[in-house]
Scaffold this active site. Structure first.
Site, PDB file in Angstrom:
ATOM      1  CB  SER A  14      -0.833   0.145   1.223  1.00  0.00           C
ATOM      2  OG  SER A  14      -1.758   1.180   1.603  1.00  0.00           O
ATOM      3  CB  SER A  16      -2.633   3.965   2.645  1.00  0.00           C
ATOM      4  OG  SER A  16      -3.140   4.210   1.530  1.00  0.00           O
ATOM      5  CE  LYS A  65     -11.609   0.544  -0.511  1.00  0.00           C
ATOM      6  NZ  LYS A  65     -12.023   0.830  -1.656  1.00  0.00           N
ATOM      7  N   GLY A 129     -18.511  -3.465  -5.881  1.00  0.00           N
ATOM      8  CA  GLY A 129     -17.932  -2.602  -4.789  1.00  0.00           C
ATOM      9  C   GLY A 129     -17.989  -1.095  -5.361  1.00  0.00           C
ATOM     10  CB  ALA A 130     -14.926  -0.214  -7.406  1.00  0.00           C
ATOM     11  NE  ARG A 151     -18.806 -10.259 -16.041  1.00  0.00           N
ATOM     12  CZ  ARG A 151     -17.024 -10.980 -15.659  1.00  0.00           C
ATOM     13  NH1 ARG A 151     -16.556 -11.643 -16.167  1.00  0.00           N
ATOM     14  NH2 ARG A 151     -17.286 -11.385 -14.445  1.00  0.00           N
ATOM     15  CE1 TYR A 216      -4.654   2.409  -5.808  1.00  0.00           C
ATOM     16  CE2 TYR A 216      -0.954   2.535  -5.956  1.00  0.00           C
ATOM     17  CZ  TYR A 216      -2.773   2.125  -5.397  1.00  0.00           C
ATOM     18  OH  TYR A 216      -2.063   1.580  -4.431  1.00  0.00           O
ATOM     19  N   GLY A 237      -5.498   5.391 -11.479  1.00  0.00           N
ATOM     20  CA  GLY A 237      -6.451   6.154 -10.596  1.00  0.00           C
ATOM     21  C   GLY A 237      -5.374   6.246  -9.422  1.00  0.00           C
TER      22      GLY A 237
HETATM   23  P1  ATR Z   1     -14.790  -4.861  -6.897  1.00  0.00           P
HETATM   24  O1  ATR Z   1     -15.620  -4.784  -5.591  1.00  0.00           O
HETATM   25  O2  ATR Z   1     -13.746  -4.821  -6.902  1.00  0.00           O
HETATM   26  O3  ATR Z   1     -15.927  -3.965  -7.318  1.00  0.00           O
HETATM   27  P2  ATR Z   1     -16.712  -6.631  -7.839  1.00  0.00           P
HETATM   28  O4  ATR Z   1     -17.861  -6.696  -6.744  1.00  0.00           O
HETATM   29  O5  ATR Z   1     -16.571  -8.044  -7.240  1.00  0.00           O
HETATM   30  O6  ATR Z   1     -15.855  -5.906  -7.357  1.00  0.00           O
HETATM   31  O7  ATR Z   1     -17.237  -6.525  -9.332  1.00  0.00           O
HETATM   32  C1  ATR Z   1     -16.374  -6.906 -10.123  1.00  0.00           C
HETATM   33  C2  ATR Z   1     -17.068  -6.050 -10.792  1.00  0.00           C
HETATM   34  O8  ATR Z   1     -16.171  -6.309 -12.253  1.00  0.00           O
HETATM   35  C3  ATR Z   1     -17.723  -6.629 -11.525  1.00  0.00           C
HETATM   36  O9  ATR Z   1     -19.033  -5.351 -12.220  1.00  0.00           O
HETATM   37  C4  ATR Z   1     -18.024  -7.522 -12.682  1.00  0.00           C
HETATM   38  O10 ATR Z   1     -19.255  -7.848 -13.742  1.00  0.00           O
HETATM   39  P3  ATR Z   1     -20.136  -8.938 -13.212  1.00  0.00           P
HETATM   40  O11 ATR Z   1     -21.308  -8.215 -12.349  1.00  0.00           O
HETATM   41  O12 ATR Z   1     -20.539  -8.891 -14.398  1.00  0.00           O
HETATM   42  O13 ATR Z   1     -19.756 -10.245 -12.472  1.00  0.00           O
HETATM   43  C5  ATR Z   1     -16.986  -6.874 -13.532  1.00  0.00           C
HETATM   44  N1  ATR Z   1     -15.596  -8.253 -14.088  1.00  0.00           N
HETATM   45  C6  ATR Z   1     -15.406  -8.913 -13.349  1.00  0.00           C
HETATM   46  N2  ATR Z   1     -14.522  -9.021 -14.908  1.00  0.00           N
HETATM   47  C7  ATR Z   1     -14.914  -8.734 -15.867  1.00  0.00           C
HETATM   48  C8  ATR Z   1     -14.620  -8.811 -16.978  1.00  0.00           C
HETATM   49  N3  ATR Z   1     -13.663  -9.707 -18.073  1.00  0.00           N
HETATM   50  N4  ATR Z   1     -14.884  -8.508 -18.223  1.00  0.00           N
HETATM   51  C9  ATR Z   1     -16.315  -7.649 -17.881  1.00  0.00           C
HETATM   52  N5  ATR Z   1     -16.258  -7.389 -16.811  1.00  0.00           N
HETATM   53  C10 ATR Z   1     -15.966  -8.086 -15.702  1.00  0.00           C
END
Ligand code: ATR
Length: 271
Positions: A14, A16, A65, A129-130, A151, A216, A237
């Site tokens: 990190s 931070s 988080k 979550g992001a 997706r 980032y 980022g």
């Molecule tokens: P985070 O907390 O980092 O957002 P997450 O809750 O697992 O992690 O969400 C990951 C996000 O990336 C989701 O929107 C996921 O799409 P799905 O909801 O369909 O799973 C997206 N994502 C992950 N891998 C992907 C890929 N190869 N192509 C497009 N979207 C992807």
């Protein structure tokens, strides 16, 4: 000396601690800021032990988080909207939660990238979550439109519904992105972190649009290269990281540090 930590797993790399050390030096404050790696199933115990031993505040990163939000007795509106917290502070007998990620993103866009959000068309790809963590501050900055594309279309629709009262937002699948000449593309997927290809929606974007990865460093490299190769301006980022840290520092200490010199130093380090 007031003690702070960033809690995560993994957390050793990190930035931070370095960022907060620079902020403290700049403002002549004496603080200690360290990393705290909690076991995957041990966030709550680690955080409570830290605060019980006199710790003043914690930043919280993946994967904790949501647990950080649930741990706190009080939470800010933006943490409640996100359902997650990257910031904890001890206030008297209570632990308070906040979420400075969205404010960090907005500050980086507006101050560092000189991208004024008001009136712009924004495409946010990802609905995890992001994405949820930045929705409220983004909408507060009054874009003309915010489209969440994911997706799994149902997750995008659900996220848009959750924030509908806060501004003009809708959710779609990746195959149904409207060609709205978006001014800003935000990558909130986990593709960079997992080294997967990002499905760049070229046709939906305006010429000269900004493409921004909320991740980032090295993981964001391929997204930035892909977007630049397609003719867009692009950045990762790192600025969001520094700005969320400044927002955290201000909440804990009451003074806002200058971010530009710290951002320049970190950008130089990796150049
Ligand atoms: P985070 O907390 O980092 O957002 P997450 O809750 O697992 O992690 O969400 C990951 C996000 O990336 C989701 O929107 C996921 O799409 P799905 O909801 O369909 O799973 C997206 N994502 C992950 N891998 C992907 C890929 N190869 N192509 C497009 N979207 C992807």
């Amino acid at each position: 000396m007031d003690r702070y930590v960033v809690v995560g797993n993994p957390v050793a790399h990190s930035l931070s601690p370095r960022i907060h050390a620079r902020f403290a030096a700049q403002l002549g404050e004496s603080i200690e800021y360290a990393t705290l790696e909690a076991p995957a199933d041990g966030f709550r115990a680690a955080a409570l032990a830290f605060f019980a031993s006199g710790g003043r505040g914690a930043n919280v990163t993946l994967p904790f988080k949501v647990e950080a939000f649930e741990l706190a007795e009080h939470a800010s509106d933006r943490a409640r909207a996100a359902g997650a917290a990257n910031f904890l502070a001890r206030r008297g007998e209570h632990i308070e939660a906040d979420n400075t990620d969205g404010a960090g993103l907005v500050a980086d866009l507006e101050r560092n990238a000189r991208f004024a959000i008001a009136g712009k068309r924004i495409l946010l790809v990802g609905a995890g979550g992001a994405a949820r963590g930045v929705m409220a501050p983004l909408l507060e900055a009054r874009p003309a439109m915010l489209v969440v594309a994911n997706r799994t279309a149902a997750r995008a629709a659900e996220l848009a519904r959750r924030f509908a009262a806060r501004g003009a937002v809708r959710g779609v699948g990746l195959d149904a992105i409207p060609h709205e000449s978006f001014d800003l593309l935000l990558n909130a997927t986990s593709t960079s972190v997992h080294g997967e290809p990002f499905p760049l929606p070229r046709e939906a974007m305006a010429r000269g649009a900004l493409a921004y990865d909320m991740a980032y460093g090295a993981p964001a490299r391929s997204f930035v290269d892909l977007a630049r190769g397609a003719g867009f301006a692009a950045c990762d980022g790192l600025g969001m990281l520094v700005e969320q840290a400044a927002e955290s520092f201000q909440l804990w200490r009451g003074h806002r540090p200058e971010t530009a010199p710290v951002l320049a130093e970190l950008a130089n380090l990796r150049a």
